[in-house]
Each structure stands twice: as C-alpha cells, then as structure tokens.
Design an enzyme around this catalytic site. Structure first.
Site, PDB file in Angstrom:
ATOM      1  CG  ASN A  95      -1.849   1.105   1.336  1.00 16.67           C
ATOM      2  OD1 ASN A  95      -1.810   2.029   0.517  1.00 16.67           O
ATOM      3  ND2 ASN A  95      -2.710   1.076   2.328  1.00 16.67           N
ATOM      4  NE  ARG A 135      -6.426   0.977   0.040  1.00 17.29           N
ATOM      5  CZ  ARG A 135      -6.631   1.910   0.948  1.00 17.29           C
ATOM      6  NH1 ARG A 135      -5.671   2.241   1.781  1.00 17.29           N
ATOM      7  NH2 ARG A 135      -7.784   2.507   1.050  1.00 17.29           N
ATOM      8  CG  HIS A 177     -13.169   2.696   3.188  1.00 16.69           C
ATOM      9  ND1 HIS A 177     -13.892   3.620   3.919  1.00 16.69           N
ATOM     10  CD2 HIS A 177     -11.872   2.932   3.474  1.00 16.69           C
ATOM     11  CE1 HIS A 177     -13.058   4.374   4.617  1.00 16.69           C
ATOM     12  NE2 HIS A 177     -11.828   3.985   4.356  1.00 16.69           N
ATOM     13  NE  ARG A 207     -10.289  11.627   4.577  1.00 16.57           N
ATOM     14  CZ  ARG A 207     -10.265  10.326   4.314  1.00 16.57           C
ATOM     15  NH1 ARG A 207     -11.379   9.702   3.962  1.00 16.57           N
ATOM     16  NH2 ARG A 207      -9.147   9.651   4.375  1.00 16.57           N
ATOM     17  CD  GLU A 255      -9.136  -1.571   3.932  1.00 19.65           C
ATOM     18  OE1 GLU A 255      -8.740  -1.206   5.061  1.00 19.65           O
ATOM     19  OE2 GLU A 255      -9.477  -0.782   3.045  1.00 19.65           O
TER      20      GLU A 255
END
Ligand code: ADP
Length: 398
Positions: A8, A92, A181, A242, A385
């Site tokens: 990633n 990813r 996601h 966020r 993930e």
C-alpha cells in the site's frame, strides 16, 4: 505454504505485509512493516515478524531504496520475498475510475490506464504507481495485481452513482460517485450471509466501515447499490479529520467571506475537520475519556458523528427496502460498543434489537450482537484489507 506480498504505497510511505491468503481475518501476517518519510532527510524502515520489531533509520530518497532495504531486513530474518514461495504481489490502488471493476494483472497497459486516472486521485494514484513500478522492477518474475478501492462500487445504479450536476460538465470531467473502502465493504459483506445462515443471493445489508476514514454501503444480494463516499473520500460520514457531507455552498462562503484559497479549504475540510475539528482529537478512545471528563466539545463531536451515521443508516434502510443485516467494521466499528449502541438506539420498531451484553463483549472474532428475535441481524466483522487483497490476487493468478 504460498504467500502474497501486499503493498500500500503512499506519497511518502509504503505499508507492506506478507500474507498467507488462506489465513483467517484475525491471524497475524508473516511479516508487516512500514517505510516512512520517503524523500525526507531522515526516513525509517520498520519490519515486524514473529512478534519482534526491527526499526532502522536511514535516508530514503525514493520508494525503491526503502523497499529494497525492507526486503533486505526481511531476508535477514528469513522472511524476505526470496525466502518464501511468493505467488503474487498485490497492490492497493485507490482509484480505478470507471475502467476497473475487477482486480487486474499489471502489465504496461494497465500501468498506463492507472496513470490516466491520476486526475481523479491526484494524491493517491501517483504514489500507488510509484510503488507498482518499484516493486515490478525489484520482483520482475512474480505477477503483480492491482486491487482497486473503488471497484466494488462500479456496478452501482446510475441514480446512486450520478450527481445532479450539469450532465455535460459532469461527463467531461468524469464527475460521479465512485466510492472507496470497496475492498473492505466487499470482504465484510461476503462473510455476513454465512454468519446469519442466509443465501448470499438473498441478503440485503448495510456495512459500516468506521475507522479513521469512514464510509457505509448498501449491498443488495452481493452488489453495492449505494455508498457514502463520492468523487473523493471526503464525502459522507463524519470522520476522524474529514467533514463528510456538508453544504457545498460552504466552500464558496469560505472563499468569498473568509478569503480562503482552494488549497486552504481543501486542508480545512480534509485534515482539520471531522471529530478532530470539533473535539481536538480524533482517536475515539481519547474522545470518550474527554466526554467522561465533562468536555462539551468532545460530547458535541460525538453527537454530530452519531447523528450523521444514523442519517445514512436510515436512508439505506429505505434504499434496500428489506434489511437482513447491519455490520460494523474497522477500528471504531470493531471496538467501540458505545458507537454501535448509539447508532442503533431506539430502532426496535424497525426490527433492530441490539443485545446489550453481546455488544459489550470485546472480541476479535466475527460475531452477531443482536437479540435472537431481532429481524435485522447486527454484526461485528473484523475487516482485513491486506488479506482481502491477497485473496483477490491469488484468485486472479491461480
Ligand atoms: P484507518 O482508517 O487509519 O485504517 P482504523 O480502521 O485502524 O483506521 O481505525 C483507527 C481508529 O479506530 C482510531 O483512530 C480510533 O479512533 C479507533 N479505535 C481503535 N481502537 C479503539 C478502541 N479500543 N475503542 C474505540 N476506538 C478505537
């Protein structure tokens, strides 16, 4: 045993794991690690394996130097890419645009398509590409697979995927809801039918990925029909830093009245807002401590977070018509029983009954936390993930 190296890559970091694709979601990987501060004078490489952690500080001018050093450290402990049977490298990739609705074996053509998508993810895709190019050069004999964060949402109906923005402008600039996601929502939603003994082809569910970033999805019979993140991961739920959904007019207001520049507003809404922007902290463990200590801003942040979460749960219940399961996952979703209880409080008339005792049990196992007579099953399913990427890469190359 066969393994997948999962990468990633961020602009100044690379997270990596060596994963057995047949492992359980809660099993520790063979190796995990992090290359940090790429491009800065002082970087570091951390490798964790067999319960031990090795950290080295060095200058890391680029991803290649960092990854090479990480592989050397792994080799010193006999867990490097050359020491294990490596069947694939899984990358990813944040944005697959409308091009990628499935993982893909990376060749030069796939690489250039990921490059074409840079305007949609100007911060993420270039970093993902750096990681891909570096890893392909270091490990040229292993297949490399890209797994896209957006892919699971590529099949959303147009009514959910398109915004009511002028069609010509939207088309020209590829403006639509992509969602993120996706690997996590898919991984978690695929486990739910088995856990509640339902046919996957007849299971409607809501998945709530509540980590530092947060998103939710409505999944009908295995396919996503709506999700809270949009063109970018800024939309939807209130997150750690966020803002989630806000009136877009706020941006014009800040520009005109506060004289803020576009980058300043971007930074404000992405990094200085959400729970942190109100409470000063974004870790929910600290947030609860502050609430207990009587901090009114912390309480307010929590209440806004829950209010927004309930809005989405409600709207997805209507979008799905019948809901068989609501599932919590990621750091907050898996660990915070207050968030789970408050998100679903008082919804008995909709068939949602949380079992207080089951909800309060701490566990790393996937589990049902609703009462036996709850029409809608409520679950906690740990996400992973990296494992999901390893599984997808294995599926594609074998
Ligand atoms: P990321 O989006 O960075 O992958 P994670 O899914 O790992 O995030 O979630 C990280 C967040 O999970 C932390 O910021 C914290 O708010 C929350 N979290 C982790 N452990 C707990 C816990 N025991 N109780 C409540 N919240 C937790």
């Amino acid at each position: 045993m066969s393994y997948v190296l999962v990468l990633n890559s961020g602009s100044s970091s690379v997270k990596f794991q060596v994963v057995d694709p047949t492992a359980a979601a809660t099993d520790a990987p063979l190796v995990s690690g992090l290359v940090e501060q790429v491009g800065e004078p002082k970087g570091s490489v951390t490798v964790k394996t067999g319960g031990e952690k090795f950290t080295e500080e060095l200058e890391i001018p680029n991803h290649s130097v960092g990854l090479n050093r990480a592989f050397e450290i792994m080799h010193e402990h006999k867990v490097g890419p050359q020491d294990v049977e490596l069947i694939a490298v899984g990358h990813r990739v944040v944005h697959g645009g409308q091009i990628f609705s499935e993982p893909v074996v990376i060749d030069d053509n796939a690489e250039s398509k990921i490059e074409d998508l840079i305007p949609l993810a100007p911060l993420h895709n270039p970093a993902n590409l750096d990681g891909i190019r570096t890893a392909r050069a270091i490990l040229p004999d292993v297949p490399h697979v890209a797994v896209f964060d957006t892919a699971f949402f590529n099949t959303m109906p147009q009514a959910a995927a398109l915004y009511a923005i002028n069609s010509e402008v939207a088309k020209e600039h590829n403006i639509r809801r992509y969602g993120f996601h996706g690997t996590s929502h898919e991984f978690v939603s695929q486990q739910v039918p088995g856990l509640i003994e339902r046919d996957p082809a007849e299971t409607n569910q809501i998945t709530l990925h509540l980590g530092n970033g947060a998103s939710c999805a409505a999944v009908a019979n295995g396919k996503a029909i709506d999700t809270s993140m949009g063109l970018t991961p800024l939309a939807g739920l209130v997150m750690g830093t966020r803002c989630g959904d806000v009136d877009p007019g706020i941006i014009f207001h800040l520009a005109r009245q506060a004289g803020m520049g576009i980058d300043e507003i971007d930074n404000l809404l992405n990094k200085q807002s959400g729970v942190k922007g109100i409470a000063g902290v974004n870790d929910f463990r600290v947030l609860h401590e502050k609430i207990q200590g009587g901090d009114s801003q912390a309480k307010l942040a929590y209440e806004i977070y829950i209010h927004q979460l309930r809005r989405f749960i409600g709207s997805y219940m209507i979008a799905l018509g019948r809901v068989d399961a609501i599932t919590f996952t990621a750091g907050v979703g898996e660990n915070d029983d207050d968030v789970r209880a408050d998100a679903l409080a008082g919804l008995e008339m909709y068939g949602i009954k949380l079992d207080k005792e089951k909800n309060s049990v701490r566990s790393s196992e996937a589990r049902v936390i609703s009462t036996p007579d709850s029409a809608v099953k409520v679950l906690v399913v740990p996400t992973n993930e990296e494992l999901a990427i390893a599984q997808k890469a294995t599926e594609l190359v074998s």
